[in-house]
Structure formats: structure tokens, C-alpha cells
Design an enzyme around this catalytic site. Structure first.
Site, short mmCIF file in Angstrom:
data_model
loop_
_atom_site.label_atom_id
_atom_site.label_comp_id
_atom_site.label_asym_id
_atom_site.label_seq_id
_atom_site.Cartn_x
_atom_site.Cartn_y
_atom_site.Cartn_z
N ASN A 95 0.87 -1.18 0.00
CA ASN A 95 0.00 0.00 0.00
C ASN A 95 0.90 1.23 0.00
OD1 ASN A 95 -1.81 2.03 0.44
ND2 ASN A 95 -2.47 1.34 2.47
N LYS A 104 0.08 4.20 -0.23
CA LYS A 104 -0.60 5.37 0.38
C LYS A 104 -0.40 6.60 -0.54
CE LYS A 104 -0.18 3.14 4.79
NZ LYS A 104 -0.18 3.24 6.25
N HIS A 125 -9.53 1.04 4.95
CA HIS A 125 -8.25 1.27 5.63
C HIS A 125 -8.48 2.21 6.82
CE1 HIS A 125 -4.16 2.50 6.46
NE2 HIS A 125 -3.78 1.41 5.81
N GLU A 127 -6.89 4.65 7.84
CA GLU A 127 -6.72 6.07 7.52
C GLU A 127 -7.99 6.64 6.89
OE1 GLU A 127 -3.03 5.49 5.42
OE2 GLU A 127 -2.13 4.93 7.33
N GLU A 133 -5.26 -4.88 10.53
CA GLU A 133 -4.27 -3.82 10.70
C GLU A 133 -4.54 -3.08 12.01
OE1 GLU A 133 -2.47 -2.87 6.56
OE2 GLU A 133 -3.92 -1.34 7.07
N GLY A 165 2.39 2.52 10.69
CA GLY A 165 3.29 3.66 10.53
C GLY A 165 4.01 4.05 11.81
N SER A 185 3.47 -1.92 10.25
CA SER A 185 4.92 -1.91 10.46
C SER A 185 5.61 -3.23 10.11
CB SER A 185 5.25 -1.50 11.90
OG SER A 185 4.81 -0.17 12.14
O1 13P Z 1 -1.31 0.75 6.72
C1 13P Z 1 -0.55 -0.14 6.38
C2 13P Z 1 -0.80 -0.94 5.18
O2 13P Z 1 -2.06 -0.69 4.66
C3 13P Z 1 0.68 -0.41 7.15
O3 13P Z 1 1.51 0.68 7.06
P1 13P Z 1 3.02 0.56 7.64
O4 13P Z 1 3.56 -0.74 7.10
O5 13P Z 1 3.72 1.76 7.10
O6 13P Z 1 2.89 0.51 9.13
#
Ligand code: 13P
Length: 251
Positions: free
Chosen positions: A10, A12, A95, A97, A167, A173, A213
Site C-alpha cells: 500500500n 498510500k 483502511h 486512515e 491492521e 506507521g 509496520s
Molecule cells: O497501513 C498499512 C498498510 O495498509 C501499514 O503501514 P506501515 O507498514 O507503514 O505501518
């Protein structure tokens, strides 16, 4: 049939330049990837088609979001029908976010999931608890309530094209990864929930992947857990170590 291991990247809202993206794709194209692992990358929507054109055929491209309508006055949105028409096979929905920053409710996530499946896309459906919810002992309750909305609107056959990404929000993150045992516990709970709420076939066949992560350094132990069928990788999917994560089952 054993569940095929799945690794998604992803991206982002990264990286900013097309040149940086090209470097990432060139690395993936040149890499020796485990043919037994399904690999999907999700760039920002602007880059879906250009990346699809240059990435190798065995890597699929995914949108990071879509709306629940086919067309109409929904400024800024993309429909499942448009993604399907563009030959994009996957979409990430729900997601954290999107849920947090853009206030998407579980009900909307369920509507989007149904619309995407009806539009013949496959869906990477994200669920997960916040740190506050985990510390309050509500992890499984939260995950179950997020899934319940989706279970309510899907037919049993819809689940053939759903991958569930667990997640935990506190691990996204942050560099703070769930332990293998923490991930396994929630994945097993999700599988059990699918068995009671949908069917034992869906429970057995649905891939449940972990996100939060994930790095080349921590993916090995996570990958050995019985109910961890792969990863949804954020930050590390923009780095050369993404190849090591894809190949974790082979190394
Ligand atoms: O949100 C994520 C994947 O969709 C995970 O993000 P990170 O691997 O940067 O923690």
C-alpha cells in the site's frame, strides 16, 4: 486447497514523483519473486494505469479506495465500474486512515465492499482496533463489529474475492509491530467469526493478512503463524526490502 500467500504494497499517498515510482517498479520487475505468492501493489489512483502498463504481469495493481456508486455526481470519487473498466482487479476498502481521517463508518465500508464485489473487483478489506480499544480489552469486539457490517451485506460466494487485512491502528506507521502471538490471536478470532457468521468453507478459504509496520526483519516470524496468510505492507513496500517480504515463504 491451501490458501495462497498474499503480499500487498500500500503506497498510500507516496512517493511524490513519477521518477521515484519508476525506481520501485524497476526493482520489482527485475526481482526474482516467489511465484507461489500473490503480489498486489496499490499506488495513488493517479498512477494506477501508468503503473499497470509498466509493472510485470504477475504483479496485480490495486486501488486504495473506491465509492459505492457506479457513476454520478460524486466529485473526487472513483467507482468500482471505472476501476473494472480500466482493468484494475483489486481495491483496498476500509483502511484505518479512511475510517479515521475521512470518517468512513463500518456501514459505508460494507456498502463499498459490496459495490466493489458486484462490480467484479476483488477487495482487500481492512479492520483493526486503536490502541485505546486494545488497552480497554475491546480488540475482538471492535474487529467483529467492523466485520459484522460486511457479513450482513455479502453473499457467501462474494467471499471468494475478499482478503481481510487485520491492521491494528497502533501498529500502522509507528514501527510498533504486533507480536506474532498478538497477530495470530486476532487472525484466529476472525477465522472463527467467519465460521459462525458465514460458513466453515469461507472461514477456511479466506485469506487473513496482517498489516502494521511489517518489515523484512519482522515478517518471518509473523509468516509462520497458522492464520497469517500474508501481509499488507505500507512504508516498507516503497523500499527494496519489499522483495524480501514477498519472498518470506521461500527464504
Ligand atoms: O497501513 C498499512 C498498510 O495498509 C501499514 O503501514 P506501515 O507498514 O507503514 O505501518
Amino acid at each position: 486447497m491451501p490458501r495462497q500467500f498474499f503480499v500487498g504494497g500500500n503506497f498510500k499517498m507516496n512517493p511524490i514523483s513519477r521518477a521515484q515510482k519508476k525506481i520501485i517498479i524497476d526493482e520489482l520487475n527485475a526481482a526474482d519473486l516467489d511465484p507461489n505468492t500473490e503480489v498486489v501493489i496499490a499506488p495513488p489512483s493517479l498512477y494506477l494505469l501508468p503503473l499497470k502498463d509498466i509493472v510485470r504481469n504477475d504483479i496485480k495493481v490495486s486501488a486504495q479506495n473506491c465509492y459505492c456508486k457506479t457513476s454520478g455526481a460524486y466529485t473526487g470519487e472513483i467507482s468500482p465500474a471505472q476501476l473494472a473498466d480500466a482493468g484494475i482487479p483489486y481495491v483496498i476498502i476500509g483502511h484505518s486512515e479512511r475510517r479515521t481521517l475521512f470518517h468512513e463508518t463500518s456501514e459505508l465500508v460494507a456498502q463499498k465492499t459490496k459495490a466493489a464485489l458486484d462490480g467484479s473487483l476483488s477487495v482487500i478489506l481492512c479492520v483493526g482496533e486503536t490502541l485505546q480499544e486494545r488497552e480497554a480489552g475491546k480488540t475482538t469486539q471492535v474487529v467483529e463489529s467492523q466485520l459484522r457490517e460486511v457479513v450482513t451485506v455479502l453473499n457467501e460466494s462474494d467471499w471468494d474475492r475478499v482478503v481481510i487485512a487485520y491492521e491494528p491502528v497502533w501498529a500502522i506507521g509507528t514501527g510498533r509491530v504486533a507480536t506474532a502471538a498478538q497477530a495470530q490471536e486476532v487472525h484466529a478470532y476472525i477465522r472463527q467469526y467467519l465460521s459462525t457468521a458465514v460458513s466453515s468453507a469461507v472461514s477456511g478459504n479466506t485469506r487473513i493478512i496482517y498489516g502494521g509496520s511489517v518489515t523484512a526483519a519482522n515478517c518471518k516470524e509473523l509468516s509462520t503463524q497458522i492464520d497469517v496468510d500474508g501481509f499488507l505492507v505500507g512504508g516498507a513496500s516503497l523500499k527494496p526490502e519489499f522483495v524480501n517480504i514477498i519472498n518470506v515463504k521461500r527464504n
